[in-house]
Motif scaffolding. Sequence first.
Motif, mmCIF file in Angstrom:
data_model
loop_
_atom_site.group_PDB
_atom_site.id
_atom_site.type_symbol
_atom_site.label_atom_id
_atom_site.label_comp_id
_atom_site.label_asym_id
_atom_site.label_seq_id
_atom_site.Cartn_x
_atom_site.Cartn_y
_atom_site.Cartn_z
ATOM 1 N N LEU A 174 0.842 -1.210 0.000
ATOM 2 C CA LEU A 174 0.000 0.000 0.000
ATOM 3 C C LEU A 174 0.872 1.254 0.000
ATOM 4 C CD1 LEU A 174 -2.808 -0.902 2.579
ATOM 5 C CD2 LEU A 174 -3.082 -0.631 0.104
ATOM 6 N N GLU A 175 1.985 1.178 0.721
ATOM 7 C CA GLU A 175 2.909 2.319 0.745
ATOM 8 C C GLU A 175 3.422 2.584 -0.676
ATOM 9 O OE1 GLU A 175 6.080 1.972 3.601
ATOM 10 O OE2 GLU A 175 6.048 4.138 3.893
ATOM 11 N N GLY A 176 3.650 1.507 -1.418
ATOM 12 C CA GLY A 176 4.072 1.631 -2.822
ATOM 13 C C GLY A 176 3.002 2.284 -3.689
ATOM 14 N N GLU A 177 1.755 2.247 -3.211
ATOM 15 C CA GLU A 177 0.644 2.896 -3.936
ATOM 16 C C GLU A 177 0.463 4.344 -3.482
ATOM 17 O OE1 GLU A 177 -1.451 1.418 -6.332
ATOM 18 O OE2 GLU A 177 -0.050 -0.264 -6.277
ATOM 19 N N GLY A 178 1.360 4.828 -2.627
ATOM 20 C CA GLY A 178 1.294 6.223 -2.200
ATOM 21 C C GLY A 178 0.571 6.434 -0.876
ATOM 22 N N ILE A 179 0.299 5.350 -0.150
ATOM 23 C CA ILE A 179 -0.370 5.512 1.149
ATOM 24 C C ILE A 179 0.686 5.597 2.244
ATOM 25 C CG2 ILE A 179 -1.937 4.392 2.806
ATOM 26 C CD1 ILE A 179 -3.446 3.389 0.264
ATOM 27 N N ASP A 180 0.907 6.821 2.713
ATOM 28 C CA ASP A 180 1.949 7.038 3.722
ATOM 29 C C ASP A 180 1.352 7.115 5.118
ATOM 30 O OD1 ASP A 180 4.051 7.204 1.900
ATOM 31 O OD2 ASP A 180 3.492 9.274 1.405
ATOM 32 N N ARG A 181 0.099 7.585 5.193
ATOM 33 C CA ARG A 181 -0.540 7.739 6.504
ATOM 34 C C ARG A 181 -1.825 6.904 6.510
ATOM 35 N NH1 ARG A 181 -0.209 11.268 10.992
ATOM 36 N NH2 ARG A 181 -2.275 11.442 11.899
ATOM 37 N N LEU A 182 -1.823 5.866 7.329
ATOM 38 C CA LEU A 182 -2.956 4.923 7.366
ATOM 39 C C LEU A 182 -3.651 5.022 8.711
ATOM 40 C CD1 LEU A 182 -4.416 2.415 6.027
ATOM 41 C CD2 LEU A 182 -2.798 1.000 7.302
ATOM 42 N N MET A 183 -4.984 5.208 8.665
ATOM 43 C CA MET A 183 -5.770 5.213 9.901
ATOM 44 C C MET A 183 -6.515 3.885 9.978
ATOM 45 S SD MET A 183 -8.951 7.622 10.729
ATOM 46 C CE MET A 183 -9.958 7.370 12.178
ATOM 47 N N VAL A 184 -6.504 3.254 11.149
ATOM 48 C CA VAL A 184 -7.183 1.967 11.316
ATOM 49 C C VAL A 184 -8.321 2.146 12.307
ATOM 50 C CG1 VAL A 184 -6.916 -0.434 12.010
ATOM 51 C CG2 VAL A 184 -5.018 0.737 10.870
ATOM 52 N N GLU A 185 -9.531 1.742 11.896
ATOM 53 C CA GLU A 185 -10.712 1.946 12.754
ATOM 54 C C GLU A 185 -11.222 0.652 13.380
ATOM 55 O OE1 GLU A 185 -13.801 4.654 11.839
ATOM 56 O OE2 GLU A 185 -12.553 5.876 10.534
ATOM 57 N N GLY A 186 -10.407 -0.383 13.461
ATOM 58 C CA GLY A 186 -10.823 -1.615 14.126
ATOM 59 C C GLY A 186 -11.110 -2.716 13.133
ATOM 60 N N GLY A 187 -11.706 -3.826 13.629
ATOM 61 C CA GLY A 187 -12.014 -4.057 15.024
ATOM 62 C C GLY A 187 -10.862 -4.703 15.788
ATOM 63 N N GLY A 188 -11.231 -5.376 16.871
ATOM 64 C CA GLY A 188 -10.260 -5.908 17.814
ATOM 65 C C GLY A 188 -9.319 -6.952 17.237
ATOM 66 N N GLU A 189 -9.809 -7.772 16.318
ATOM 67 C CA GLU A 189 -8.942 -8.805 15.713
ATOM 68 C C GLU A 189 -7.843 -8.135 14.895
ATOM 69 O OE1 GLU A 189 -8.804 -12.202 15.795
ATOM 70 O OE2 GLU A 189 -10.442 -12.291 17.234
ATOM 71 N N LEU A 190 -8.248 -7.185 14.068
ATOM 72 C CA LEU A 190 -7.274 -6.510 13.204
ATOM 73 C C LEU A 190 -6.286 -5.701 14.042
ATOM 74 C CD1 LEU A 190 -6.161 -5.664 10.447
ATOM 75 C CD2 LEU A 190 -7.835 -3.805 10.441
ATOM 76 N N ILE A 191 -6.791 -5.003 15.058
ATOM 77 C CA ILE A 191 -5.897 -4.168 15.880
ATOM 78 C C ILE A 191 -4.829 -5.050 16.547
ATOM 79 C CG2 ILE A 191 -5.759 -2.651 17.912
ATOM 80 C CD1 ILE A 191 -8.542 -1.537 17.087
ATOM 81 N N PHE A 192 -5.254 -6.214 17.067
ATOM 82 C CA PHE A 192 -4.258 -7.120 17.664
ATOM 83 C C PHE A 192 -3.236 -7.558 16.610
ATOM 84 C CE2 PHE A 192 -2.499 -11.247 18.726
ATOM 85 C CZ PHE A 192 -1.959 -10.969 19.969
ATOM 86 N N GLY A 193 -3.738 -7.917 15.410
ATOM 87 C CA GLY A 193 -2.842 -8.355 14.330
ATOM 88 C C GLY A 193 -1.789 -7.311 13.999
ATOM 89 N N LEU A 194 -2.173 -6.036 14.057
ATOM 90 C CA LEU A 194 -1.225 -4.956 13.757
ATOM 91 C C LEU A 194 -0.191 -4.815 14.875
ATOM 92 C CD1 LEU A 194 -3.837 -2.450 12.353
ATOM 93 C CD2 LEU A 194 -1.949 -3.418 11.032
ATOM 94 N N PHE A 195 -0.642 -4.935 16.143
ATOM 95 C CA PHE A 195 0.319 -4.879 17.255
ATOM 96 C C PHE A 195 1.275 -6.073 17.200
ATOM 97 C CE2 PHE A 195 -2.496 -1.794 19.485
ATOM 98 C CZ PHE A 195 -1.511 -0.866 19.804
ATOM 99 N N GLU A 196 0.739 -7.241 16.795
ATOM 100 C CA GLU A 196 1.554 -8.463 16.701
ATOM 101 C C GLU A 196 2.728 -8.248 15.751
ATOM 102 O OE1 GLU A 196 -1.025 -11.551 15.317
ATOM 103 O OE2 GLU A 196 -0.104 -13.029 16.634
ATOM 104 N N GLU A 197 2.506 -7.468 14.707
ATOM 105 C CA GLU A 197 3.570 -7.254 13.725
ATOM 106 C C GLU A 197 4.253 -5.896 13.914
ATOM 107 O OE1 GLU A 197 2.767 -8.706 9.747
ATOM 108 O OE2 GLU A 197 1.119 -9.906 10.532
#
Length: 221
Positions: free
Chosen positions: A142-165
Amino acid sequence: MHVVVNAAMSADGKLSSRRREQIEISGPTDFDRVDQLRADSDAVMVGVGTVLADDPSLTIDDPERRAARAERGDPENPARVVADSRVRTPPDATVLDGRAQTYLLVSEAAPPDFIEEMEDAGAYVIAAGRDRVDLTTTLAKLEGEGIDRLMVEGGGELIFGLFEESLVDELFVYVGPKIIGGRDAPTLADGDGFVEDFPELELAGVERVDDGVVLHWTAEN
Ligand SMILES: NC(=O)c1ccc[n+]([C@@H]2O[C@H](COP(=O)([O-])OP(=O)(O)OC[C@H]3O[C@@H](n4cnc5c(N)ncnc54)[C@H](O)[C@@H]3O)[C@@H](O)[C@H]2O)c1
Ligand SMILES: Nc1nc(=O)c(N)c(NC[C@H](O)[C@H](O)[C@H](O)COP(=O)(O)O)[nH]1
């Protein structure tokens, strides 16, 4: 890429009830703050669990904020990103309504038929990871597509996955004056949970909003 996570939770840490129905935890003042965060982002991301539960639009409400983006040469709305390992996005989901560019992150196990259906519905599909979306790889794409600032609005499964990595840079949490309860109700970070090497945060701000507070944390990666 800079990743900002935002969510609203009850005083007992739940994002919604065990029925996974959207609950009004915060009010208009907080939604306006969220609208500004969207306006400051190149893309807004959710997990497919949130698409199925809430059918969000992920677009900017305030026409002045959309106009300001257009004036500086950005699309009126940020792009939308859905993480969907097990290909559950319905083709009639609001995130596919054409009001913004939509990226669908899938695993390599996603059937070609589903990918074709999503592309026909207007989505740009990015595949990485064997059975589950590889978030590090797909966010780099996505960064290669020009997305430098990403906002994540949930939910809990995805948020954990992002912290995991170790992909989270900032976390905003509105903590509202409600108790939802329930061991099966989604919380801010679900997944398998950490048992060691817990991600540590630094408190960057506390603001009273209505009868709740917005906590702003930064993460060291
Ligand atoms: N209060 C709030 O701010 C807020 C915000 C968003 C959602 N919600 C609520 O949260 C619930 C939905 O959350 P959820 O946890 O069920 O789903 P979710 O939105 O976190 O989506 C989970 C899905 O993301 C996909 N995914 C792909 N790669 C992943 C990875 N590496 N790690 C983790 N997930 C990955 C998977 O397909 C997974 O099933 C709903 O009840 C919704 O109302 C509340
Ligand atoms: N800030 C906030 N306060 C809440 O009380 C609450 N329940 C959410 N929940 C987030 C929600 O689950 C949605 O994903 C988006 O808020 C939908 O937004 P839009 O359809 O795009 O306006 N968010």
